[in-house]
Design a protein around this motif. Structure first.
Motif, short mmCIF file in Angstrom:
data_model
loop_
_atom_site.label_atom_id
_atom_site.label_comp_id
_atom_site.label_asym_id
_atom_site.label_seq_id
_atom_site.Cartn_x
_atom_site.Cartn_y
_atom_site.Cartn_z
N UNK A 252 16.59 -10.85 10.10
CA UNK A 252 15.80 -9.82 10.79
C UNK A 252 16.61 -8.55 10.76
N UNK A 253 16.00 -7.47 10.29
CA UNK A 253 16.64 -6.16 10.36
C UNK A 253 15.64 -5.17 10.92
N UNK A 254 16.16 -4.18 11.63
CA UNK A 254 15.30 -3.10 12.08
C UNK A 254 15.09 -2.10 10.97
N UNK A 255 16.17 -1.78 10.25
CA UNK A 255 16.12 -0.84 9.13
C UNK A 255 16.48 -1.57 7.84
N UNK A 256 15.66 -1.43 6.84
CA UNK A 256 15.95 -2.06 5.55
C UNK A 256 17.25 -1.49 5.00
N UNK A 257 18.13 -2.34 4.47
CA UNK A 257 19.45 -1.87 4.01
C UNK A 257 19.35 -1.08 2.71
N UNK A 258 20.22 -0.10 2.58
CA UNK A 258 20.25 0.72 1.37
C UNK A 258 21.00 -0.03 0.27
N UNK A 259 20.37 -0.26 -0.85
CA UNK A 259 20.99 -1.06 -1.92
C UNK A 259 22.31 -0.48 -2.44
N UNK A 260 22.41 0.84 -2.54
CA UNK A 260 23.65 1.42 -3.04
C UNK A 260 24.83 1.09 -2.13
N UNK B 243 8.96 -1.17 13.84
CA UNK B 243 10.14 -1.02 13.00
C UNK B 243 9.76 -0.64 11.58
N UNK B 244 9.03 -1.51 10.88
CA UNK B 244 8.70 -1.21 9.49
C UNK B 244 7.84 0.05 9.39
N UNK B 245 7.02 0.30 10.39
CA UNK B 245 6.12 1.46 10.38
C UNK B 245 6.62 2.60 11.24
N UNK B 246 7.92 2.60 11.56
CA UNK B 246 8.53 3.62 12.40
C UNK B 246 9.50 4.43 11.54
N UNK B 247 9.20 5.71 11.35
CA UNK B 247 10.01 6.54 10.46
C UNK B 247 11.44 6.69 10.94
N UNK B 248 11.69 6.51 12.25
CA UNK B 248 13.06 6.59 12.74
C UNK B 248 13.90 5.42 12.26
N UNK B 249 13.24 4.34 11.91
CA UNK B 249 13.93 3.16 11.38
C UNK B 249 13.76 3.06 9.87
N UNK B 250 12.57 3.33 9.38
CA UNK B 250 12.28 3.18 7.95
C UNK B 250 11.30 4.26 7.51
N UNK C 4 0.82 -1.21 0.00
CA UNK C 4 0.00 0.00 0.00
C UNK C 4 0.85 1.26 0.00
N UNK C 5 2.01 1.21 0.66
CA UNK C 5 2.85 2.39 0.80
C UNK C 5 3.75 2.63 -0.41
N UNK C 6 4.21 1.56 -1.04
CA UNK C 6 5.22 1.69 -2.09
C UNK C 6 4.76 1.23 -3.46
N UNK C 7 3.66 0.51 -3.51
CA UNK C 7 3.23 -0.08 -4.78
C UNK C 7 3.98 -1.35 -5.12
N UNK C 8 4.84 -1.80 -4.23
CA UNK C 8 5.62 -3.02 -4.43
C UNK C 8 5.42 -3.93 -3.23
N UNK D 97 9.13 6.42 4.87
CA UNK D 97 8.43 6.02 3.65
C UNK D 97 9.25 6.36 2.41
N UNK D 98 9.99 7.47 2.47
CA UNK D 98 10.85 7.85 1.34
C UNK D 98 11.94 6.81 1.13
N UNK D 99 12.54 6.34 2.23
CA UNK D 99 13.58 5.32 2.12
C UNK D 99 13.00 4.02 1.59
#
Length: 461
Positions: A400-408, A427-434, A199-203, A436-438
């Motif tokens: 398990x990760x708290x923050x999704x890793x940046x691909x670059x 975690x997934x719904x916490x902007x301090x960890x993830x 719903x948030x990313x379309x993916x 929506x832009x990231x």
């Protein structure tokens, strides 16, 4: 929620960095006496230095030297430090761009020697690299930065460890081998949160992780009703990949106090269940309860096998932390329990749809190559920012990760994680960890595989 105490950032140290910025293209040496000095000074009393001197005076915590370096691109470099620890073994702190830091060990030496400082990721353009006192009382002559060599090709085992692995498990294993080091599977704990990402990313995440926790007999007898199997089948039927963990509520001995309720019985603090004692003989009552629990979980895994679902099975996770009862007595009882679990599910119950995922990072805990398909770690490090146990014959995942890793960053560091799975609520719904832009950036990145991009994976290996 399980929060690993160890912070593992991409499997290698991320550092980087005097008064003029010098381009760094090939191997380049930077003399300490040419850097910016803070609380330190140049000396020449110790023989064997290069250049016009060396830097000493590291006796206060804020003492440091700062190198300024220009890099033509974002690139990974090997850092080496020429140092003389003439007062005994020491440690220093290397700080990259005023942010990320790493501790480097200096062995005692009567003369200048070269010590590895790990790898540093220089940004395109200007960088700063500080060497900060830490233990202090050492002499710094220079640093050298060398572009890191490309990572060698992997030599992954050709087949799953279970010789009787069924066609579903083999197809998944072959697919994972085909993408390892080239792409990373996006993943999410719990189907509901995977759908939230859609719903948030379309993916939609390619992989969904579910938990067999509520099928544990000591929970079922208190009224829990598990839904993980249905959720796993649902994601499988839409073309996804399934990972399964098990917060194994202790078979008995739950305290069930106000501080430690029965539903927290997988924690060491919430039970007096002694895994070492339970495994001391096959005739004691607690051993019988372990078998009862394994057999109960086998029923659920059999449902997945019957539905054609290959499973990335991750039991006894985070054992080395000791916060779960299966790791509370150290590595030997835990490895014994792992081997019992593998034997009971594979040979007795003939569950051949499982790929076995080991989830602790210390060598002394490793049960061995014969019962492990994939190595993994749980990483709770903010910043979206593994282990060579298998001698590069085992694929590695961030389960398990708290923050999704940046691909670059993953690509820049040549960090080959097979998949990541972000933990759920908080975690997934916490902007301090993830933010929506990231998440939008990650889920729309070419390096990250999503559900729509893995359709037909069985036939694509």
């Amino acid at each position: 929620m399980t929060r690993a105490l160890k912070s593992i950032l991409l499997g290698i140290a991320a550092l980087a960095v005097g008064t003029h910025a010098v381009p760094c293209q090939g191997p380049r040496t930077y003399q300490a006496e040419d850097a910016v000095l803070t609380g330190t000074h140049i000396d020449t009393a110790q023989p064997g230095y290069t250049g016009s001197g060396y830097v000493t005076g590291f006796d206060q915590s804020s003492d440091k030297i700062t190198f300024k370096i220009n890099s033509p691109s974002t690139r990974l470099y090997d850092l080496s430090i020429r140092v003389a620890a003439i007062y005994g073994e020491k440690r220093t702190t290397v700080v990259l761009n005023g942010a990320s830091s790493s501790e480097v060990y200096f062995p005692a030496s009567d003369s200048f020697i070269t010590v590895s400082g790990g790898q540093v990721l220089l940004n395109e353009g200007a960088n700063t690299l500080d060497i900060v006192s830490n233990w202090g009382w050492y002499l710094i002559d220079s640093i050298t930065l060398t572009p890191s060599a490309p990572r060698a090709a992997h030599n992954i085992n050709p087949n799953p460890v279970n010789p009787a692995a069924n066609a579903d498990a083999k197809a998944l294993y072959n697919y994972l081998k085909s993408i390892y080091g080239k792409k990373i599977l996006s993943g999410q704990q719990e189907l509901s949160w995977a759908n939230w990402i859609s719903q948030q990313t379309g993916k939609t995440p390619a992989l969904v992780s579910v938990d067999l926790m509520d099928y544990s007999p000591s929970r079922v007898e208190r009224g829990t009703v598990g839904t993980a199997v249905e959720e796993a089948i649902q994601h499988h039927e839409r073309g996804g990949i399934v990972s399964v963990l098990w917060h194994w509520n202790a078979p008995t001995g739950l305290y069930d106090t106000e501080e430690n309720r029965w539903w927290s019985g997988f924690y060491t603090r919430a039970t007096d269940f002694d895994v070492e004692q339970a495994l001391s003989s096959t005739t004691n009552a607690n051993y019988t309860l372990i078998i009862r629990d394994i057999d109960a979980i086998a029923v659920q895994l059999k449902r997945l096998q019957d539905a054609g679902v290959p499973v990335l099975f991750r039991p006894l996770h985070e054992a080395e932390g000791g916060w779960f009862w299966w790791g509370a007595k150290g590595p030997e009882p835990c490895k014994k329990l792992w081997n019992l679990l593998y034997d009971r599910l594979t040979n007795y119950h003939q569950l051949n749809n499982l790929l076995w995922v080991w989830n602790s990072i210390l060598p002394e805990w490793y049960p061995g190559d014969d019962t492990v398909d994939i190595l993994s770690a749980d990483v709770y490090a903010q910043g979206n920012g593994l282990v060579e146990l298998g001698q590069d014959k085992k694929m590695i995942a961030a389960t398990e990760v708290g923050a999704a890793p940046l691909p670059d960053l993953l690509q820049a560091y040549q960090v080959h994680w097979l998949w990541f799975a972000v933990w759920s609520d908080g975690f997934i719904n916490n902007a301090e960890w993830n933010s929506l832009e990231t998440l939008q950036t990650i889920y729309n990145h070419d390096y990250v595989l999503t559900l729509d991009e893995i359709q037909g994976w069985r036939n694509s290996a």
